[in-house]
Design an enzyme around this catalytic site. Structure first.
Site, short mmCIF file in Angstrom:
data_model
loop_
_atom_site.label_atom_id
_atom_site.label_comp_id
_atom_site.label_asym_id
_atom_site.label_seq_id
_atom_site.Cartn_x
_atom_site.Cartn_y
_atom_site.Cartn_z
N ASP A 83 0.20 -42.63 -25.77
CA ASP A 83 -0.48 -42.70 -26.93
C ASP A 83 -0.87 -41.30 -27.60
O ASP A 83 -1.20 -40.38 -26.92
CB ASP A 83 -1.64 -43.38 -26.51
CG ASP A 83 -1.32 -44.96 -26.73
OD1 ASP A 83 -0.43 -45.47 -26.53
OD2 ASP A 83 -2.45 -45.75 -26.63
N HIS A 230 -1.41 -40.82 -22.21
CA HIS A 230 -1.59 -40.09 -23.44
C HIS A 230 -0.79 -38.70 -23.35
O HIS A 230 -0.65 -38.09 -22.37
CB HIS A 230 -3.15 -39.82 -23.71
CG HIS A 230 -3.96 -40.98 -23.97
ND1 HIS A 230 -4.34 -41.57 -22.85
CD2 HIS A 230 -4.30 -41.44 -25.17
CE1 HIS A 230 -4.96 -42.68 -23.31
NE2 HIS A 230 -4.98 -42.69 -24.35
#
Length: 262
Positions: A83, A230
Site C-alpha cells: 500500500d 507498505h
C-alpha cells in the site's frame, strides 16, 4: 492500510499536489468471509489472467461489491498487497525482493503518488503485478463523508493511476483504513474494481522493527490469505528486510502466491 489516525502524511502529500489534483478533477481465516467490511467469499480458484492486454478494455466489467479477502490461487495460497506508493526509493526495492522470490503482488496506489511517479507504475505493471485504487488523499474518515466526496476520491485516483500506467486500470479498490461504505463498494465495483480487504496487518507502517513485522505475519498467518505491507509513507527499510524473510518462510510452509479474488 490500517487506520493510523487522520490523513497522516497523505494530507501533506495532497496539499503539495493540490494543483495537479485539481486539474485531474477538472478533466474528468481461509474460510469465506462475507459482510460489509470484514469479508468476501471464496469462489473457485481461477487463472491469474494477468496478461497486459486484458486490462485495456474501454469499459471494465462490473465485479462483485463484496470485500475480497480470499485468493484466486486456492486454499493454500496467500496474497501479498503493498500500500501507499509508488515511492521512488522503496518501490524499486520491494519490486526487487518480489522478483528474487518469484512472487506477484497487488500494489494499492495513492493517486497523486502514481501521477508523480508514472515510471514506477509502469514498472509495477511490466513485472506482472496488479494495480489497486487507494484513493487520492488517503482519508481514513471518508466513510463519514458525502457520496460526492467518496466518488471524487475513488474516481480521480482511478484516472490518475490508469493514466500513469499507460492505460492499465486498477483491478481493485482498497479504502484507506478499511473505511468502506456500501456506496463506495458499489461504485468501485461498477468501475471494475473489486473492494479489497486484508486478513493480516503486518504493522510495518508503525516501524516496530523487522523482527516484529516477521513475528506478526508468522503468528497471524492462520487468520487468512491477504497480507498488508507498505512501500511508502516513510522509511520502509524494515518492510523490505521483513519481506526478504517472510516470502521464503511462506514457501517453506507450503504456501503458494496468488492475487485477491475478482
Amino acid at each position: 492500510m490500517a487506520r493510523h489516525g487522520g490523513r497522516g502524511w497523505y494530507g501533506r502529500v495532497v496539499a503539495a499536489a493540490v494543483g495537479v489534483t485539481a486539474v485531474a478533477a477538472a478533466t474528468s481465516v481461509w474460510t469465506a468471509q462475507a459482510g460489509q467490511s470484514t469479508g468476501g467469499h471464496r469462489p473457485p480458484a481461477g487463472a491469474h489472467a494477468n496478461a497486459p492486454g486484458r486490462h485495456h478494455a474501454a469499459e471494465p466489467a462490473t465485479v462483485s461489491p463484496v470485500i475480497a479477502h480470499s485468493s484466486d490461487g486456492g486454499a493454500h495460497a496467500v496474497n501479498i498487497t503493498i500500500d501507499d506508493g509508488p515511492d521512488p526509493v522503496w518501490t524499486p526495492q520491494v519490486l526487487q525482493v518480489l522478483r528474487e522470490n518469484g512472487v506477484k503482488a497487488t500494489f494499492c496506489m495513492i493517486g497523486p503518488q502514481a501521477q508523480a511517479h508514472p515510471d514506477m507504475v509502469k514498472k509495477v505493471v511490466a513485472a506482472g503485478h496488479r494495480l489497486c485504487d487507494h484513493t487520492v488523499s488517503h482519508d481514513v474518515t471518508m466513510d463519514h463523508k458525502s457520496q460526492a466526496y467518496q466518488s471524487k476520491e475513488i474516481l480521480d485516483a482511478e484516472r490518475m493511476i490508469t493514466t500513469a500506467s499507460g492505460g492499465v486500470r486498477p483491478q481493485y479498490y482498497r479504502a484507506p483504513g478499511g473505511a468502506f461504505t456500501p456506496y463506495s463498494r458499489h461504485l468501485a465495483a461498477s468501475h471494475g474494481m473489486r473492494p479489497l480487504g486484508w486478513n493480516i496487518d503486518s504493522k510495518d507502517f508503525e516501524r516496530p522493527g523487522t523482527a516484529a513485522i516477521v513475528a506478526t505475519v508468522k503468528s497471524e498467518i492462520a487468520n487468512g490469505p491477504t497480507l498488508l505491507f507498505h512501500d511508502a509513507g516513510g522509511d520502509r527499510s524494515e518492510t523490505v528486510a521483513a519481506l526478504r524473510q517472510v516470502l521464503p518462510w511462506l514457501k517453506q510452509q507450503g504456501y503458494s502466491f496468488g492475487f485477491p479474488v475478482r
